[in-house]
Design a protein around this motif. Structure first.
Motif, PDB file in Angstrom:
ATOM      1  N   SER A  19     -40.692 -26.239  12.837  1.00  0.00           N
ATOM      2  CA  SER A  19     -39.695 -25.187  12.599  1.00  0.00           C
ATOM      3  C   SER A  19     -40.032 -23.905  13.370  1.00  0.00           C
ATOM      4  O   SER A  19     -39.128 -23.168  13.760  1.00  0.00           O
ATOM      5  CB  SER A  19     -39.531 -24.911  11.104  1.00  0.00           C
ATOM      6  N   ILE A  20     -41.310 -23.650  13.616  1.00  0.00           N
ATOM      7  CA  ILE A  20     -41.689 -22.507  14.458  1.00  0.00           C
ATOM      8  C   ILE A  20     -41.227 -22.751  15.887  1.00  0.00           C
ATOM      9  O   ILE A  20     -40.612 -21.887  16.515  1.00  0.00           O
ATOM     10  CB  ILE A  20     -43.213 -22.253  14.413  1.00  0.00           C
ATOM     11  N   LEU A  21     -41.495 -23.943  16.400  1.00  0.00           N
ATOM     12  CA  LEU A  21     -41.098 -24.265  17.778  1.00  0.00           C
ATOM     13  C   LEU A  21     -39.585 -24.302  17.941  1.00  0.00           C
ATOM     14  O   LEU A  21     -39.065 -23.989  19.019  1.00  0.00           O
ATOM     15  CB  LEU A  21     -41.720 -25.598  18.207  1.00  0.00           C
ATOM     16  N   ASN A  22     -38.869 -24.648  16.866  1.00  0.00           N
ATOM     17  CA  ASN A  22     -37.402 -24.666  16.905  1.00  0.00           C
ATOM     18  C   ASN A  22     -36.794 -23.312  16.556  1.00  0.00           C
ATOM     19  O   ASN A  22     -35.578 -23.197  16.415  1.00  0.00           O
ATOM     20  CB  ASN A  22     -36.865 -25.729  15.945  1.00  0.00           C
ATOM     21  N   LYS A  23     -37.660 -22.311  16.381  1.00  0.00           N
ATOM     22  CA  LYS A  23     -37.239 -20.940  16.075  1.00  0.00           C
ATOM     23  C   LYS A  23     -36.508 -20.837  14.735  1.00  0.00           C
ATOM     24  O   LYS A  23     -35.682 -19.958  14.529  1.00  0.00           O
ATOM     25  CB  LYS A  23     -36.406 -20.359  17.214  1.00  0.00           C
ATOM     26  N   THR A  25     -38.413 -20.837  11.819  1.00  0.00           N
ATOM     27  CA  THR A  25     -39.394 -20.099  11.029  1.00  0.00           C
ATOM     28  C   THR A  25     -40.085 -19.112  11.953  1.00  0.00           C
ATOM     29  O   THR A  25     -40.454 -19.466  13.078  1.00  0.00           O
ATOM     30  CB  THR A  25     -40.444 -21.062  10.412  1.00  0.00           C
ATOM     31  N   ASP A  26     -40.257 -17.890  11.476  1.00  0.00           N
ATOM     32  CA  ASP A  26     -40.924 -16.870  12.279  1.00  0.00           C
ATOM     33  C   ASP A  26     -42.406 -17.203  12.449  1.00  0.00           C
ATOM     34  O   ASP A  26     -43.061 -17.672  11.519  1.00  0.00           O
ATOM     35  CB  ASP A  26     -40.794 -15.496  11.624  1.00  0.00           C
ATOM     36  N   PHE A  27     -42.900 -16.946  13.626  1.00  0.00           N
ATOM     37  CA  PHE A  27     -44.329 -17.060  13.911  1.00  0.00           C
ATOM     38  C   PHE A  27     -44.953 -15.715  13.591  1.00  0.00           C
ATOM     39  O   PHE A  27     -44.635 -14.703  14.221  1.00  0.00           O
ATOM     40  CB  PHE A  27     -44.548 -17.443  15.379  1.00  0.00           C
ATOM     41  N   ASP A  28     -45.835 -15.669  12.610  1.00  0.00           N
ATOM     42  CA  ASP A  28     -46.449 -14.423  12.160  1.00  0.00           C
ATOM     43  C   ASP A  28     -47.660 -14.088  13.030  1.00  0.00           C
ATOM     44  O   ASP A  28     -48.805 -14.359  12.665  1.00  0.00           O
ATOM     45  CB  ASP A  28     -46.831 -14.528  10.688  1.00  0.00           C
ATOM     46  N   VAL A  29     -47.402 -13.495  14.157  1.00  0.00           N
ATOM     47  CA  VAL A  29     -48.458 -13.182  15.112  1.00  0.00           C
ATOM     48  C   VAL A  29     -49.444 -12.170  14.530  1.00  0.00           C
ATOM     49  O   VAL A  29     -50.647 -12.240  14.800  1.00  0.00           O
ATOM     50  CB  VAL A  29     -47.870 -12.708  16.462  1.00  0.00           C
ATOM     51  N   ALA A 154     -51.436 -16.774  20.807  1.00  0.00           N
ATOM     52  CA  ALA A 154     -50.550 -16.170  19.804  1.00  0.00           C
ATOM     53  C   ALA A 154     -49.629 -15.144  20.454  1.00  0.00           C
ATOM     54  O   ALA A 154     -48.431 -15.083  20.146  1.00  0.00           O
ATOM     55  CB  ALA A 154     -51.378 -15.529  18.695  1.00  0.00           C
ATOM     56  N   HIS A 155     -50.193 -14.353  21.367  1.00  0.00           N
ATOM     57  CA  HIS A 155     -49.394 -13.345  22.079  1.00  0.00           C
ATOM     58  C   HIS A 155     -48.268 -14.009  22.874  1.00  0.00           C
ATOM     59  O   HIS A 155     -47.117 -13.562  22.837  1.00  0.00           O
ATOM     60  CB  HIS A 155     -50.323 -12.541  22.993  1.00  0.00           C
ATOM     61  N   ASP A 159     -43.965 -14.008  22.225  1.00  0.00           N
ATOM     62  CA  ASP A 159     -42.973 -13.653  23.251  1.00  0.00           C
ATOM     63  C   ASP A 159     -41.963 -14.764  23.502  1.00  0.00           C
ATOM     64  O   ASP A 159     -40.914 -14.528  24.109  1.00  0.00           O
ATOM     65  CB  ASP A 159     -43.667 -13.325  24.579  1.00  0.00           C
ATOM     66  N   ASN A 160     -42.272 -15.994  23.051  1.00  0.00           N
ATOM     67  CA  ASN A 160     -41.439 -17.151  23.426  1.00  0.00           C
ATOM     68  C   ASN A 160     -40.794 -17.905  22.271  1.00  0.00           C
ATOM     69  O   ASN A 160     -39.920 -18.731  22.507  1.00  0.00           O
ATOM     70  CB  ASN A 160     -42.273 -18.121  24.256  1.00  0.00           C
ATOM     71  N   VAL A 161     -41.262 -17.716  21.043  1.00  0.00           N
ATOM     72  CA  VAL A 161     -40.630 -18.437  19.912  1.00  0.00           C
ATOM     73  C   VAL A 161     -39.994 -17.473  18.952  1.00  0.00           C
ATOM     74  O   VAL A 161     -40.232 -16.314  18.935  1.00  0.00           O
ATOM     75  CB  VAL A 161     -41.594 -19.369  19.155  1.00  0.00           C
TER      76      VAL A 161
END
Length: 161
Positions: A19-23, A25-29, A154-155, A159-161
């Protein structure tokens, strides 16, 4: 920070990888940055490295596991990542061995988010397992370049997901 925070974050990332890769779910950097900073392996907060050139990092802190080729470029332009992939040893004897390998999320000039997410997730799983039982030994044996790689991955993901 609790000893289990690293493992909890790694488990959460693994559970939500698709779900992170499919945008979806937010990726909590920021959570990743907090975990990295709380390892107390790097001399500065991980975000401070993003504005450095590869040469500055090489000359001041690198343990020379990363392949730094374009020394005038920023660390955030680096395509090499160090994955922390295995731990063995004897925690009761303060003998912990970590193994690493190189990953490139930019093969064929195409950014592959899943490679960076794997670097973050798997590295944190291995590191978290050691952190629970031998946090002081972990600080002594964990590669600075591997920790920085988690931050760089993570950075790039943020920027990408």
């Amino acid at each position: 920070m609790e000893k289990l925070d690293t493992m909890t974050l790694a488990d959460n990332l693994a559970d939500n990888q698709e779900s992170i890769l499919n945008k979806e779910t937010d990726f909590d950097v920021e959570a990743v940055y907090r975990v990295i900073d709380n390892l107390h392996v790097l001399h500065k907060p991980v975000k401070d490295y993003f504005g450095m050139t590869q040469e500055q990092y090489y000359e001041t802190e690198s343990d020379h596991k990363l392949t730094l080729i374009n020394l005038s470029e920023q660390l955030t332009d680096l395509h090499d990542r160090i994955l922390t992939n295995h731990v063995d040893g004897y925690a009761d004897q303060n003998k912990i061995n970590l193994t690493y390998n190189h990953e490139n999320p930019y093969e064929d000039d195409f950014y592959n988010e899943s490679v960076d997410l794997h670097v973050v997730t798997y590295s944190l799983k291995v590191i978290g397992a050691v952190q629970v039982i031998a946090p002081k030994v972990l600080q002594e044996v964990l590669s600075k370049d591997a920790v920085l790689s988690i931050g760089l991955a993570a950075h790039a993901l943020a920027d990408n997901v």
